[in-house]
Every structure is written in structure tokens, then in C-alpha cells.
Write a protein that holds these residues in place. Structure first.
Motif, PDB file in Angstrom:
ATOM      1  N   ILE A 122       6.686   9.678  -7.899  1.00  0.00           N
ATOM      2  CA  ILE A 122       7.165   8.525  -7.212  1.00  0.00           C
ATOM      3  C   ILE A 122       6.687   8.060  -5.892  1.00  0.00           C
ATOM      4  N   VAL A 123       6.547   9.276  -5.026  1.00  0.00           N
ATOM      5  CA  VAL A 123       6.253   9.242  -3.453  1.00  0.00           C
ATOM      6  C   VAL A 123       4.832   8.785  -3.572  1.00  0.00           C
ATOM      7  N   GLU A 124       4.222   9.506  -4.422  1.00  0.00           N
ATOM      8  CA  GLU A 124       2.598   9.047  -4.419  1.00  0.00           C
ATOM      9  C   GLU A 124       2.278   7.719  -4.851  1.00  0.00           C
ATOM     10  N   THR A 125       3.040   7.085  -5.840  1.00  0.00           N
ATOM     11  CA  THR A 125       2.923   5.600  -6.178  1.00  0.00           C
ATOM     12  C   THR A 125       3.267   4.752  -4.972  1.00  0.00           C
ATOM     13  N   LEU A 126       4.469   4.977  -4.252  1.00  0.00           N
ATOM     14  CA  LEU A 126       4.639   4.269  -3.066  1.00  0.00           C
ATOM     15  C   LEU A 126       3.690   4.316  -1.877  1.00  0.00           C
ATOM     16  N   ASN A 127       3.404   5.583  -1.913  1.00  0.00           N
ATOM     17  CA  ASN A 127       2.291   5.639  -0.709  1.00  0.00           C
ATOM     18  C   ASN A 127       1.070   5.002  -0.948  1.00  0.00           C
ATOM     19  N   SER A 128       0.823   4.720  -2.254  1.00  0.00           N
ATOM     20  CA  SER A 128      -0.286   3.847  -2.711  1.00  0.00           C
ATOM     21  C   SER A 128      -0.248   2.599  -2.573  1.00  0.00           C
ATOM     22  N   VAL A 129       0.934   2.074  -2.967  1.00  0.00           N
ATOM     23  CA  VAL A 129       1.134   0.570  -2.858  1.00  0.00           C
ATOM     24  C   VAL A 129       1.515  -0.005  -1.859  1.00  0.00           C
ATOM     25  N   LEU A 130       2.371   0.585  -0.928  1.00  0.00           N
ATOM     26  CA  LEU A 130       2.947   0.080   0.381  1.00  0.00           C
ATOM     27  C   LEU A 130       1.984   0.012   1.395  1.00  0.00           C
ATOM     28  N   LYS A 131       1.874  -1.390   1.947  1.00  0.00           N
ATOM     29  CA  LYS A 131       0.818  -1.593   3.065  1.00  0.00           C
ATOM     30  C   LYS A 131       1.745  -1.919   4.349  1.00  0.00           C
ATOM     31  N   PRO A 132       0.977  -1.889   5.341  1.00  0.00           N
ATOM     32  CA  PRO A 132       1.721  -2.413   6.757  1.00  0.00           C
ATOM     33  C   PRO A 132       1.998  -3.927   6.758  1.00  0.00           C
ATOM     34  N   GLU A 133       1.283  -4.465   6.010  1.00  0.00           N
ATOM     35  CA  GLU A 133       1.294  -5.973   6.286  1.00  0.00           C
ATOM     36  C   GLU A 133       2.298  -6.619   5.417  1.00  0.00           C
TER      37      GLU A 133
END
Length: 275
Positions: A122-133
């Protein structure tokens, strides 16, 4: 009181705003696409602008977009995990048309891989999809603990949030039916449950409430929503929930087994006891 229900996107964004007003709601929840998955409809920018005008004029609370139920970022199937990643990426891109709102998803089921690996995926997916913008806050929903669900305890949710690099974009949606079924006694010890949430996750991370009664008894680890006041949680406990000092200013979203007239009745009843 900030309260709404789940509305259908079938007639568009403006129609949802109008429907919310018609039942005295000042927010609402909607699926980003078919709840069983699939391709989302193209965004009609003029329709979205019409909704934003309604939201601004009537001072709506944050809107809540719900990911499809089929999304499982910790599946034992690589193709299922890839589907979850692609859907979340697309949903968060589309949510930029409704900036500053909320996006909720079920953390998923680890399918006998174990909670530790489930959280890692789950963490791996969130770190892939979340962007600073991104201007959307992504919410983990509290789960009832049926099967191999991840997110049945506050500790599991905390571990996910702690693993996300952009954790400032993360929050929690507390589902009253789910936490009660998971073993958090919000009927007899609401203060204690919220104190535990605060000590583990922090109440500042609690961004929304799914307000549902439960068809099943305490700690049943099932997920069957009931109409407000007709289940094992009961109206008196729900009245305490909506008026609790730590919760009363949050947006409440009804997911009870109702059609629109039933939601209108529940909103009316809850507003009548809101202090």
C-alpha cells in the motif's frame, strides 16, 4: 452541521450539487467511476464549474470522492496492484478539477500475504501516485477486519501514513460501522476510542466521518451498514458522535441503505439533535 450522503454521478456534477441542496445537505460523496471499477467518464469542465459555483455560493464542506471497491493495492496479483495504481493516478489527476477536496479508498486485502507485506505494498502504491502538486487529501478508510483486510486497527493505518513520503497529503476517514465492527466501542466508550486514535494517529489526521449504523453486533468483523438508529450502534450513540467536540466540525457522509428520500429524513433527524 456539515452533512451529506452518497450521490450518483450519472447526471453529472451540477446535478449532484442541486440534489444535495434539495435534501438540505451541504456536502456529498460520490464514486470516481463505477464502484466495481472500469474506465471513468470524461470530465465535462463546464459541468464541474457549475458545481464549484454551487459549492462556493452555499458554503459546502469538503466533498468526498470514493475510489472503486475493486481497488486493491496490496493484492497478491500483480495485475490487480497495477490496476489500483493506474486508477489512483487517474483519479488524483481528475480530482484537480475539484481542488482542495478529499479522496477516500479502502486500504485493501493482503490475501494471506500477511499484514506487513500488505502495508508495504500500500505504501509503495501511495508513494508512486502522490505528487507534490496534488491539492487533494487522500484518506485511508477504517475497516471492519473481515477476511484479510488491512486497516482494521489504528496502528495499521498509522504504519501506512508513516511510510508515505508526502504524509502531509494523507488523512483518515472513520467509518462508524466499520470501527464498531472492528472492536472499537464507540457506543459505550467514544471518548476512549477517540483518545486512542489521537495517541496513535493524531486527531489532526481525521478528516471525515462515514456515518453509518451497523447491522451486526460489536466486534463482529463484518461490514453491513444499517440505517441511522436501526442497528446495533443506535441513534443515541450516533447523536453523541455528531456532537462530540472532536468530531462535530468534520464533514459527515451517510452511506446507509437508503434512497434519496431516506437520506433526507436522516439528515433532518440528525440536524434536529445537532447542538
Amino acid at each position: 452541521m456539515k452533512i451529506g450522503c452518497h450521490l450518483s454521478t450519472s447526471k453529472g456534477f451540477k446535478a449532484m450539487g442541486v440534489q444535495a441542496l434539495n435534501i438540505d445537505a451541504n456536502t456529498f460523496q460520490f464514486f470516481t467511476r463505477n464502484p466495481r471499477g472500469g474506465k471513468a467518464k470524461a470530465i465535462d469542465e463546464s459541468d464541474v464549474e457549475s458545481l464549484l459555483e454551487i459549492v462556493s455560493e452555499h458554503e459546502f464542506a469538503s466533498l468526498l470522492a470514493h475510489a472503486p471497491y475493486t481497488l486493491n493495492p496490496c493484492s497478491n496479483s500483480e495485475s490487480t496492484r497495477e490496476f489500483a495504481l493506474q486508477v489512483m493516478e487517474d483519479d488524483l489527476r481528475r480530482m484537480e478539477y475539484l481542488p482542495g477536496n478529499l479522496y477516500n479508498f479502502h486500504p485493501g486485502s493482503h490475501v494471506k500475504q500477511g499484514v506487513d507485506l500488505g502495508i508495504e505494498l500500500i505504501v509503495e502504491t501511495l508513494n508512486s501516485v502522490l505528487k507534490p502538486e496534488h491539492r487533494t487529501t487522500v484518506l485511508l478508510e477504517t475497516m471492519s477486519g473481515k477476511g484479510t483486510e488491512v486497516g482494521k486497527t489504528f496502528e495499521e493505518l498509522k504504519r501506512i501514513i508513516d511510510g508515505v513520503k508526502l504524509s502531509d497529503k494523507m488523512g483518515v476517514c472513520l467509518d462508524t460501522c466499520h470501527v464498531y465492527d472492528a472492536g472499537y466501542d464507540i457506543v459505550n466508550d467514544l471518548d476512549g476510542v477517540l483518545a486512542e486514535f489521537d495517541s496513535i494517529i493524531g486527531l489532526e489526521k481525521l478528516k471525515a466521518i462515514h456515518l453509518n449504523d451497523s447491522k451486526n453486533p460489536f466486534k463482529s468483523h463484518k461490514d453491513r451498514h444499517e440505517k441511522i438508529g436501526e442497528g446495533h450502534i443506535g441513534f443515541e450513540a450516533i447523536e453523541r458522535i455528531v456532537n462530540h467536540s472532536a468530531l462535530r466540525d468534520l464533514p459527515f457522509f451517510l452511506e446507509t441503505p437508503n434512497e434519496i428520500p431516506g437520506y433526507a429524513d436522516e439528515i433532518r433527524a440528525l440536524r434536529s439533535v445537532y447542538r
